[in-house]
Design an enzyme around this catalytic site. Structure first.
Site, PDB file in Angstrom:
ATOM      1  CB  VAL A  15      26.687  27.581 -29.495  1.00  0.00           C
ATOM      2  CG1 VAL A  15      25.513  27.324 -28.553  1.00  0.00           C
ATOM      3  CG2 VAL A  15      26.510  26.808 -30.788  1.00  0.00           C
ATOM      4  N   GLY A 136      20.598  19.879 -33.006  1.00  0.00           N
ATOM      5  CA  GLY A 136      20.600  21.332 -32.865  1.00  0.00           C
ATOM      6  C   GLY A 136      19.382  21.890 -32.167  1.00  0.00           C
ATOM      7  CG  ASP A 203      27.829  15.550 -36.131  1.00  0.00           C
ATOM      8  OD1 ASP A 203      28.117  16.171 -35.091  1.00  0.00           O
ATOM      9  OD2 ASP A 203      26.748  15.721 -36.742  1.00  0.00           O
ATOM     10  CE  LYS A 207      24.624  16.213 -34.323  1.00  0.00           C
ATOM     11  NZ  LYS A 207      24.376  16.962 -35.579  1.00  0.00           N
TER      12      LYS A 207
END
Length: 434
Positions: A15, A136, A203, A207
Site C-alpha cells: 500500500v 479496503g 480480520d 473491521k
C-alpha cells in the site's frame, strides 16, 4: 504557489509503495484536488535498497517510524506499518501529540486502541482518518460518518474479508477441499503463511468493531464480538446450502437489539438470490440498514495496493483541505458506553449437520430434544455418507424455523449426551437479509 503539504509515510509495503507511486505519477491531479501540492517529504521502511518502482531520493529516510512521527518535517503522518501495538501505536501517538493529522489503514490498531487515540486526537486538535481500515477501497467510513448522518442505523453487515470470500467461492464452484483451497490462496498471495488472522475471522472482527462504533455512536468493544472462522465449513455444507437455495459467506454483523448491541462474525447461509450472495472472490461488500434510506449496499475491492491507496489518498486530500471531524462521528466523550446484547439471544433459522449413529431410537431422540427446547424443524434431510465416513453413521441435516442460538445449543448438547452422534454437531446461522 501555495506551500506543498508534506507527507510522512511510515511503511512502504504494497500500500505504501502504491501510494508513493500514485502521488508521483499524478502529482498535478491530486494537487488540484487537494488545493495544494502533495509531497512525500519523509518515509520510514526496513529496507532502503528495495526497488519500489518510485523515486524516493528526495525524501528523508527514517529507520524508526516513531522518529519520523516525532521529528520529521511533515504536515501529515501516514501510518501503514500495521499491527495493533509497537511501532504503529507509538508512532501514531507521537504524531497526534504534535498535533499532526494522522491517516492510517490499520484496523487492528483502531480496534484495540481507537478510543484512546480518538481522545488524544480530540485533546490535541488533530484528526484521525481511516477510510482504508475497513473494506479496503470501499468508501464505507465516509458514507457512515458523513453521508448517513441524517439516518438511524439499525444494522450494518457484510463480507469484510477477501481471503475467506475467495476460498468459499472456489470451494463452491470447483468442489475444492478446504486445505487445498487454502494452499492455493497462499500461493496466490491472498492468504498469509499463517492464515489464522483471516480464516479465523479476526480480520473481519477488527473491521466490524470500527463500523459498529460509527453505526451506533458507541465506544469500541472488540471483546464483545462473537468470532467464528471458516475452517469447519466443508464441501458437504456448501453442497447442502446450494440445494436449499443458500450460499455460505463469512458474514460480519452488528445490529441494535432490545437488550443491547449484537456483534458477530461467522459463516452464514444467505439466500442465493440476494445481492450479497453474488459477491464473489476477493471482493468485499458492506450493507447498512437505515430508517430513511432503507438498505444501502457498497461493493468493491477489499484489498490490494491501488484499491487501499485510493482510500488513503482520499483521507490525505481531506487533511490537505483542513477537514476536521471526530474519528467515530462524535466527540469521544459523547460516545455511548457499549451495551452488549444478551449472549446467544440471536433469533433466526439454523442449519444443523449431524453425523448420527445408524441405530434404533436415534432419530426419535433428536426430535424429542428439539421439541423440548421449542425448536420447530422446517426440514430434515438424510444424505449419503461423506467419503471416508464409517458406514454405521448417517449424515443428517436439520433446518430450523426461527429460534434462538441458546435453544439450539441446549438441544445439541442434550443430543450429544444421549450418545447418538459421532463427532461434534455443526451449526450455521441462516440470515434472511430481508
Amino acid at each position: 504557489m501555495e506551500r506543498p503539504m508534506r507527507l510522512g509515510i511510515a511503511g512502504l509495503g504494497t500500500v505504501g509503495a502504491s501510494l508513493a507511486r500514485l502521488l508521483a505519477d499524478k502529482r498535478d491531479v491530486y494537487g488540484m484536488r487537494a488545493g495544494r501540492p502533495l509531497e512525500v517529504a519523509a518515509v520510514s521502511a526496513r529496507d532502503r535498497t528495495r526497488d519500489r518502482g518510485v523515486d524516493l531520493s528526495g525524501a528523508t529516510w527514517f529507520d524508526d517510524p516513531v522518529a519520523l512521527a516525532r521529528d520529521g518535517e511533515i504536515d501529515v503522518f501516514v501510518e501503514l506499518v500495521g499491527g495493533a501495538d509497537g511501532a504503529a501505536f507509538e508512532s501514531v501517538k507521537a504524531a497526534l501529540n504534535r498535533g499532526l493529522p494522522v491517516v492510517t489503514a490499520n484496523k487492528a490498531l483502531l480496534a484495540h486502541h481507537g478510543l484512546q487515540l480518538a481522545r488524544l486526537a480530540h485533546k490535541r486538535g488533530a484528526p484521525i482518518f481511516f477510510e482504508a481500515a475497513a473494506a479496503g477501497g470501499i468508501p464505507i467510513i465516509k458514507t457512515m460518518r458523513e453521508a448517513l448522518r441524517g439516518n438511524t442505523v439499525e444494522r450494518v453487515y457484510g463480507i469484510l474479508n477477501g481471503t475467506c470470500n475467495y476460498m468459499l467461492t472456489r470451494m463452491e464452484r470447483e468442489g475444492i477441499a478446504f486445505d487445498a483451497c487454502l494452499a492455493d490462496a497462499q500461493r496466490l498471495g491472498y492468504a498469509e503463511a499463517d492464515p489464522t488472522f483471516d480464516i479465523g475471522g479476526f480480520d473481519a472482527a477488527h473491521k466490524l468493531a470500527l463500523l459498529t462504533s460509527l453505526a451506533f455512536g458507541c465506544e469500541i468493544d472488540l471483546d464483545a464480538i462473537f468470532i467464528e472462522g471458516i475452517s469447519t465449513v466443508t464441501n458437504a455444507d456448501i453442497e447442502a446450502a446450494a440445494e436449499l437455495g443458500y450460499r455460505i459467506k463469512l458474514l460480519a454483523v452488528a445490529q441494535r437489539t432490545d437488550s443491547g448491541i449484537e456483534q458477530r462474525v461467522h459463516p452464514t447461509m444467505i439466500p442465493a438470490h440476494s445481492a450479497l450472495a453474488q459477491v464473489d472472490g476477493v471482493t468485499n461488500a458492506v450493507a447498512v440498514d437505515t430508517d430513511l434510506l432503507g438498505s444501502v449496499l457498497l461493493v468493491g475491492p477489499g484489498a490490494g495496493g491501488n484499491a487501499t491507496a485510493s482510500a488513503v489518498l482520499s483521507d490525505v486530500i481531506d487533511a490537505a483541505q483542513g477537514i476536521r471531524m471526530p474519528a467515530f462521528g462524535l466527540e469521544p466523550s459523547k460516545l455511548a458506553p457499549y451495551r452488549r446484547a444478551r449472549m446467544r439471544a440471536h433469533e433466526g433459522g439454523y442449519y444443523i449437520r449431524l453425523s448420527v449413529l445408524d441405530r434404533v431410537g436415534a432419530f426419535a431422540s433428536i426430535a424429542r430434544r428439539m421439541a423440548e427446547n421449542d425448536i420447530s424443524l422446517e426440514s430434515i434431510v438424510q444424505r449419503k455418507p461423506e467419503s471416508g465416513r464409517a458406514a454405521e453413521t448417517v449424515p443428517v441435516i436439520l433446518i430450523t424455523h426461527e429460534t434462538t442460538e441458546a435453544a439450539v445449543r441446549r438441544a445439541l448438547d442434550a443430543v450429544s449426551r444421549d450418545g447418538h452422534l459421532s463427532g461434534e454437531p455443526r451449526m450455521i446461522r441462516i440470515e434472511a437479509l430481508d
